[in-house]
Design an enzyme around this catalytic site. Sequence first.
Site, short mmCIF file in Angstrom:
data_model
loop_
_atom_site.label_atom_id
_atom_site.label_comp_id
_atom_site.label_asym_id
_atom_site.label_seq_id
_atom_site.Cartn_x
_atom_site.Cartn_y
_atom_site.Cartn_z
N ARG A 206 -67.00 91.68 -31.30
CA ARG A 206 -67.72 91.95 -30.04
C ARG A 206 -66.93 91.41 -28.84
O ARG A 206 -66.53 90.26 -28.83
CB ARG A 206 -69.12 91.31 -30.09
CG ARG A 206 -70.06 92.07 -31.04
CD ARG A 206 -71.45 91.47 -31.10
NE ARG A 206 -71.53 90.33 -31.99
CZ ARG A 206 -72.67 89.68 -32.28
NH1 ARG A 206 -73.80 90.07 -31.74
NH2 ARG A 206 -72.66 88.65 -33.09
N GLU B 22 -79.31 77.41 -28.93
CA GLU B 22 -78.35 77.19 -30.00
C GLU B 22 -76.94 77.08 -29.41
O GLU B 22 -76.57 77.88 -28.57
CB GLU B 22 -78.41 78.35 -30.99
CG GLU B 22 -77.44 78.25 -32.13
CD GLU B 22 -77.58 76.91 -32.86
OE1 GLU B 22 -78.67 76.59 -33.35
OE2 GLU B 22 -76.57 76.17 -32.92
N THR C 80 -80.50 83.04 -26.67
CA THR C 80 -80.10 82.66 -25.30
C THR C 80 -80.85 83.58 -24.32
O THR C 80 -80.68 84.80 -24.37
CB THR C 80 -78.58 82.84 -25.15
OG1 THR C 80 -77.94 82.05 -26.15
CG2 THR C 80 -78.12 82.40 -23.77
N CYS D 116 -71.08 85.82 -26.79
CA CYS D 116 -71.78 84.90 -25.89
C CYS D 116 -71.17 84.79 -24.50
O CYS D 116 -71.84 85.13 -23.52
CB CYS D 116 -71.87 83.53 -26.54
SG CYS D 116 -72.93 83.55 -28.00
P1 NAD Z 1 -77.36 89.27 -34.04
O1 NAD Z 1 -77.27 90.56 -33.32
O2 NAD Z 1 -76.30 88.91 -35.03
O3 NAD Z 1 -78.77 89.17 -34.79
C1 NAD Z 1 -80.00 89.47 -34.22
C2 NAD Z 1 -80.92 90.00 -35.31
O4 NAD Z 1 -82.24 90.17 -34.81
C3 NAD Z 1 -80.50 91.38 -35.85
O5 NAD Z 1 -80.30 91.29 -37.25
C4 NAD Z 1 -81.68 92.29 -35.50
O6 NAD Z 1 -81.91 93.31 -36.46
C5 NAD Z 1 -82.83 91.30 -35.44
N1 NAD Z 1 -83.99 91.75 -34.69
C6 NAD Z 1 -84.05 92.28 -33.43
N2 NAD Z 1 -85.32 92.52 -33.07
C7 NAD Z 1 -86.10 92.15 -34.11
C8 NAD Z 1 -87.51 92.15 -34.34
N3 NAD Z 1 -88.37 92.57 -33.44
N4 NAD Z 1 -87.96 91.70 -35.52
C9 NAD Z 1 -87.10 91.27 -36.47
N5 NAD Z 1 -85.76 91.23 -36.31
C10 NAD Z 1 -85.27 91.66 -35.14
O7 NAD Z 1 -77.45 88.16 -32.92
P2 NAD Z 1 -76.90 86.66 -32.95
O8 NAD Z 1 -75.43 86.65 -32.73
O9 NAD Z 1 -77.47 85.96 -34.13
O10 NAD Z 1 -77.57 86.09 -31.62
C11 NAD Z 1 -78.96 85.89 -31.52
C12 NAD Z 1 -79.23 85.12 -30.23
O11 NAD Z 1 -78.60 83.83 -30.28
C13 NAD Z 1 -78.69 85.78 -28.96
O12 NAD Z 1 -79.56 85.52 -27.90
C14 NAD Z 1 -77.36 85.08 -28.74
O13 NAD Z 1 -76.98 85.08 -27.38
C15 NAD Z 1 -77.70 83.66 -29.18
N6 NAD Z 1 -76.54 82.89 -29.65
C16 NAD Z 1 -75.58 83.46 -30.41
C17 NAD Z 1 -74.51 82.70 -30.87
C18 NAD Z 1 -73.41 83.31 -31.70
O14 NAD Z 1 -72.37 82.70 -31.85
N7 NAD Z 1 -73.58 84.50 -32.24
C19 NAD Z 1 -74.44 81.33 -30.55
C20 NAD Z 1 -75.46 80.77 -29.78
C21 NAD Z 1 -76.51 81.56 -29.33
C1 UDX Z 2 -69.29 80.03 -27.79
C2 UDX Z 2 -69.62 78.56 -27.48
O1 UDX Z 2 -68.47 77.76 -27.71
C3 UDX Z 2 -70.79 78.10 -28.33
O2 UDX Z 2 -71.15 76.77 -27.98
C4 UDX Z 2 -71.98 79.03 -28.07
O3 UDX Z 2 -73.08 78.66 -28.86
C5 UDX Z 2 -71.60 80.48 -28.36
O4 UDX Z 2 -70.44 80.83 -27.57
P1 UDX Z 2 -68.01 81.32 -29.73
O5 UDX Z 2 -68.26 82.54 -28.91
O6 UDX Z 2 -68.30 81.34 -31.18
O7 UDX Z 2 -68.85 80.08 -29.13
O8 UDX Z 2 -66.46 80.95 -29.59
P2 UDX Z 2 -65.56 79.93 -28.75
O9 UDX Z 2 -64.79 79.11 -29.69
O10 UDX Z 2 -66.30 79.25 -27.68
O11 UDX Z 2 -64.53 80.96 -28.07
C6 UDX Z 2 -64.96 81.98 -27.20
C7 UDX Z 2 -63.77 82.74 -26.66
O12 UDX Z 2 -63.00 81.92 -25.77
C8 UDX Z 2 -62.78 83.24 -27.72
O13 UDX Z 2 -62.40 84.57 -27.42
C9 UDX Z 2 -61.60 82.31 -27.59
O14 UDX Z 2 -60.37 82.93 -27.95
C10 UDX Z 2 -61.63 82.02 -26.09
N1 UDX Z 2 -60.98 80.74 -25.74
C11 UDX Z 2 -61.51 79.55 -26.18
C12 UDX Z 2 -59.85 80.73 -24.91
O15 UDX Z 2 -59.38 81.80 -24.50
N2 UDX Z 2 -59.29 79.53 -24.57
C13 UDX Z 2 -59.79 78.34 -24.98
O16 UDX Z 2 -59.23 77.30 -24.60
C14 UDX Z 2 -60.94 78.35 -25.82
#
Ligand code: NAD
Ligand code: UDX
Length: 436
Positions: free
Chosen positions: A331, A154, A121, A264
């Site tokens: 987190r 994503e 993101t 996020c």
């Molecule tokens: P994360 O912290 O779990 O993983 C990121 C990984 O990238 C780590 O393992 C880190 O070591 C690696 N990394 C960093 N720099 C690097 C480099 N130069 N070379 C190789 N590896 C490297 O993060 P995440 O939760 O998977 O999120 C990744 C991205 O996706 C973020 O931008 C986040 O906002 C977005 N996103 C996350 C979610 C979610 O639910 N976690 C959902 C949608 C989008």
């Molecule tokens: C969110 C987005 O839903 C997903 O599309 C994006 O890719 C990443 O961020 P996630 O963080 O995994 O996903 O969890 P989500 O189910 O959206 O909940 C986020 C937070 O909102 C949680 O702390 C949850 O408890 C809270 N929540 C959710 C509320 O307080 N009320 C609600 O009605 C729904």
Amino acid sequence: MKIAIIGAGYVGTTTAAAFAHHGHEVFVADNNQEKIKAFQRLKVPFYEDGLEEALKEFIQKNLLSFTTDIKQIIQGCEVIFLAVGTPSLTTGEADLSYIKEAAKEIGRYMNDYKVIVIKSTVPVGTVNYVQEVIQDELKARKSNIPFDTVSNPEFLREGKAMEDAIDPERIVIGSDSERAETIMRTIYKEFRCPNIMCTSPKNAEMIKYASNSFLAAKISFMNELARLCDVLGVDVAEVSKGMGLDSRIGHQFLQAGIGYGGSCFPKDTKALAQIALQRNLSLGIVEAVCAVNETQAQWFLEKAENALGSFSGKQITVLGLTFKPDTDDIREASSLKIIDYLVKKKALISVFDPKGMEHVKKLFPGISYKTDPLQALTNADAAIIATEWKQFTELDWKSAKKVMAQPYIFDGRNSLDPEVMKNLGYVYMGVGRPPL
Ligand code: NAD
Ligand code: UDX
């Protein structure tokens, strides 16, 4: 197709599993050696339902592999996804240093045409920025190898990551290049996705921030409304139910509670507000969404403290530590604000969570970690429900009352039925629900 993914976090590994599921050959690289070693031992270093089994299956079928050799996967694949972290800086802006580092490595090692896909993101304009970083590296090598950069945000949710990644509701592809768009469509050809939207990179980048901020806005709206419901003696859960019956509003993301957490919503709302401020615009709604979320847990705790008289010297049990159920991710979890508050108020704290305790132990080593909900509730003056795990909503609350010192339940997720709790003899307080 052969696909490289840089970043073996939640998104990188789940995306890898989804691509392998749909028949691609996927190579995942991370610069964290410990993480890669764990994956190579078929162990997922975090909890996501179904992921470990899927990774095992695809590794054994040679459709998926993990490495620290980023150069090798860059050179071996035509398409390279970036799934590195983009955490908040102290200003609220997204930290693009991991994106920059990964882009530099691509520019340093690429050997022929590549499509670089940004799955992380990122702020609007990052696709262009990555293009420039790679261009600079190529220039330094006196090379003009062609490449395209694409945005493909994503939308998966933790806890449901596998189903979201395998059968996404929408796929957004932001590309200015026909060649890259065709490759992206080929990658997603086997996905059963009802909506594939192709647009510009900037539009795609904005769709991601706007989506998360909008969902967060729904929650903060209900949380703010809960404060008014509380004063007026109205049940916000009933209000939410009634509102949701309007199909234009819908039932989802209307549950009032102690605030949204996770990796996020908190960071993406702040980043969007910050992007605007940098252009001398203030997004009042998004700023208010953040402000309500910042204070929601504190508002609830102050009410709980009043109900109990004081937290000082009292035995308080916190049920749930993760930012939502079915994950081990803590987190920005509301539980951390709660524990912090209780520590300051000199409460005696016991906690239980099915998956998140190991992570919280590192932050709060001085509190008491229990092995099950009933043990955690033994001698408690009050229980605070911070995460609506099934273990708590389905708990034998009749037995729980017998082990508690006082029958106070502060339900930060409106996850229990107030009437049932009252009939069991509890003093129940939810979020924006009148006392019975
Ligand atoms: P994360 O912290 O779990 O993983 C990121 C990984 O990238 C780590 O393992 C880190 O070591 C690696 N990394 C960093 N720099 C690097 C480099 N130069 N070379 C190789 N590896 C490297 O993060 P995440 O939760 O998977 O999120 C990744 C991205 O996706 C973020 O931008 C986040 O906002 C977005 N996103 C996350 C979610 C979610 O639910 N976690 C959902 C949608 C989008
Ligand atoms: C969110 C987005 O839903 C997903 O599309 C994006 O890719 C990443 O961020 P996630 O963080 O995994 O996903 O969890 P989500 O189910 O959206 O909940 C986020 C937070 O909102 C949680 O702390 C949850 O408890 C809270 N929540 C959710 C509320 O307080 N009320 C609600 O009605 C729904």
